[in-house]
Design a protein around this motif. Structure first.
Motif, short mmCIF file in Angstrom:
data_model
loop_
_atom_site.label_atom_id
_atom_site.label_comp_id
_atom_site.label_asym_id
_atom_site.label_seq_id
_atom_site.Cartn_x
_atom_site.Cartn_y
_atom_site.Cartn_z
N LEU A 107 -16.76 7.21 4.52
CA LEU A 107 -16.96 6.26 3.43
C LEU A 107 -15.76 6.16 2.48
CD1 LEU A 107 -20.67 7.06 2.45
CD2 LEU A 107 -19.82 5.10 3.76
N MET A 108 -14.96 7.22 2.38
CA MET A 108 -13.88 7.24 1.40
C MET A 108 -12.91 6.06 1.50
SD MET A 108 -12.88 11.23 0.76
CE MET A 108 -11.48 10.78 -0.27
N PRO A 109 -12.50 5.65 2.71
CA PRO A 109 -11.59 4.50 2.77
C PRO A 109 -12.15 3.23 2.13
CG PRO A 109 -11.58 5.67 4.86
CD PRO A 109 -12.70 6.26 4.04
N LEU A 110 -13.48 3.11 2.10
CA LEU A 110 -14.10 1.93 1.50
C LEU A 110 -13.92 1.90 -0.01
CD1 LEU A 110 -17.47 1.89 3.51
CD2 LEU A 110 -15.34 0.65 4.01
N SER B 113 -7.03 8.67 0.93
CA SER B 113 -8.16 7.82 0.54
C SER B 113 -8.75 8.21 -0.81
CB SER B 113 -9.28 7.89 1.60
OG SER B 113 -8.82 7.44 2.85
N GLY B 114 -8.30 9.35 -1.35
CA GLY B 114 -8.93 9.90 -2.53
C GLY B 114 -8.45 9.30 -3.84
N PRO B 115 -9.22 9.50 -4.92
CA PRO B 115 -8.87 8.92 -6.22
C PRO B 115 -7.59 9.48 -6.80
CG PRO B 115 -10.72 10.45 -6.42
CD PRO B 115 -10.50 10.25 -4.96
N ALA B 116 -7.35 10.80 -6.65
CA ALA B 116 -6.14 11.40 -7.20
C ALA B 116 -4.90 10.84 -6.54
CB ALA B 116 -6.18 12.92 -7.04
N PHE B 117 -4.97 10.63 -5.23
CA PHE B 117 -3.82 10.08 -4.50
C PHE B 117 -3.45 8.71 -5.03
CE2 PHE B 117 -2.04 7.51 -1.08
CZ PHE B 117 -1.00 8.31 -0.63
N HIS B 118 -4.43 7.84 -5.21
CA HIS B 118 -4.15 6.49 -5.70
C HIS B 118 -3.61 6.52 -7.12
CE1 HIS B 118 -5.63 4.20 -2.29
NE2 HIS B 118 -6.71 4.99 -2.26
N ALA B 119 -4.16 7.40 -7.96
CA ALA B 119 -3.69 7.48 -9.34
C ALA B 119 -2.24 7.93 -9.41
CB ALA B 119 -4.58 8.43 -10.13
N ARG B 120 -1.90 8.95 -8.64
CA ARG B 120 -0.52 9.48 -8.68
C ARG B 120 0.47 8.51 -8.04
NH1 ARG B 120 -2.98 14.46 -7.00
NH2 ARG B 120 -2.24 14.07 -4.88
N THR B 121 0.12 8.00 -6.87
CA THR B 121 1.11 7.19 -6.15
C THR B 121 1.37 5.86 -6.84
OG1 THR B 121 -0.62 6.36 -4.65
CG2 THR B 121 0.69 8.26 -3.92
N TYR B 122 0.38 5.32 -7.55
CA TYR B 122 0.65 4.10 -8.32
C TYR B 122 1.75 4.37 -9.34
CZ TYR B 122 0.22 0.60 -11.96
OH TYR B 122 0.50 -0.38 -12.90
N LEU B 123 1.67 5.49 -10.03
CA LEU B 123 2.67 5.82 -11.05
C LEU B 123 4.01 6.18 -10.43
CD1 LEU B 123 0.31 7.89 -13.35
CD2 LEU B 123 1.25 5.62 -13.84
N ILE B 124 3.97 6.88 -9.29
CA ILE B 124 5.22 7.20 -8.59
C ILE B 124 5.93 5.94 -8.15
CG2 ILE B 124 6.16 8.22 -6.48
CD1 ILE B 124 3.98 10.38 -6.73
N GLU B 125 5.19 5.03 -7.52
CA GLU B 125 5.81 3.80 -7.05
C GLU B 125 6.32 2.94 -8.20
OE1 GLU B 125 5.02 1.80 -3.29
OE2 GLU B 125 2.93 2.40 -3.63
#
Length: 267
Positions: free
Chosen positions: A231-234, A31-43
């Protein structure tokens, strides 16, 4: 130069002394910001590469593995933690060709059933290893000409926090250091993206400081406050938007991490 990868070395021993596996990575990681930033680039990288057989080394809970598996006809995931392998195996249960092993995938003599894989994912692993150059060389040895390495690491030694110590990090990387090490191992750099500026990286470092303080203080509810955990998932939608916008500022090199796409030269 050693080609062995040992997760029980200096970094992992330090992490295990401070955190149980259940604490690193956190169950709220996805749910965290770092996860979304990295996985967008990985995908984005894997959707272009479309590997026939992807090897994910150090899969952890499998959150990144699960997303990466969408882009691979076959995937093998490895970790030395049995709990990590069990969690990843559960997430990959629906994939038609997935295998998850408790194994050191870069130890001498390791081979996939089909011989060599054509892509390797090394996400948030290299910074834990005392011999990162040896690990990169071992990755190169497993890949054929034209094969790809997708690599993520934390950036900027000045951003070091107590959480890096707790997580068993040996280093955070400068762009130059990372490029040189990847190239010396025999890869050709295709892309280096610095993620996290101006918002995501700041949030990630603030979160790291908070988590380390809570772990040090044995705070009730664990490393993340229970309310924030709910709250993080939101925040996932704005984090996904930031993940797509911030790479435009990658050249400023002021973010919290790097995603590297490299390949083995055809010649």
């Amino acid at each position: 130069m050693s080609s062995e990868l040992h997760f029980d070395g200096t970094g992992a021993a330090q992490a295990n002394a401070c955190l149980q596996w259940e604490g690193a990575p956190s169950e709220v990681q996805s749910s965290g910001p770092a996860f979304h930033a990295r996985t967008y680039l990985i995908e984005r990288a894997l959707s272009r590469i479309r590997p026939r057989h992807l090897l994910d080394i150090g899969c952890g809970r499998g959150y990144v593995t699960h997303l990466a598996a969408r882009h691979a006809a076959r995937i093998t995931a490895t970790d030395l933690a049995a709990d990590a392998v069990a969690a990843t195996r559960s997430l990959l249960a629906g994939h038609p060709a997935a295998e998850v092993r408790v194994e050191d995938a870069l130890a001498p003599g390791w081979r996939s059933d089909a011989g060599r894989v054509d892509a390797i994912l090394l996400s948030e692993v290299l910074e834990h290893l005392p011999d990162d150059a040896g690990a990169l060389a071992a990755c190169r040895a497993l890949l054929p000409r034209g094969g790809h390495l997708v690599l993520t690491v934390p950036a900027n030694p000045a951003l070091w926090t107590r959480w890096d110590d707790l997580a068993g990090h040996v280093r955070r990387y400068t762009r130059r250091e990372l490029i040189v090490k990847v190239e010396v191992a025999g890869f050709r750099i295709e892309h280096v993206t610095n993620w996290g500026f101006p918002v995501t990286g700041w949030l990630a470092i603030r979160g790291a400081k908070m988590r380390s303080a809570r772990v040090a203080g044995h705070a009730a509810g664990g490393e993340v406050p229970p309310l924030l955990r709910k709250l993080m998932p939101l925040a996932s939608v704005p984090f996904r938007i930031l993940a797509r916008v911030e790479p435009w500022l990658s050249s400023l090199d002021r973010g919290a991490g790097y995603v590297v796409v490299a390949s083995v030269p055809e010649y």
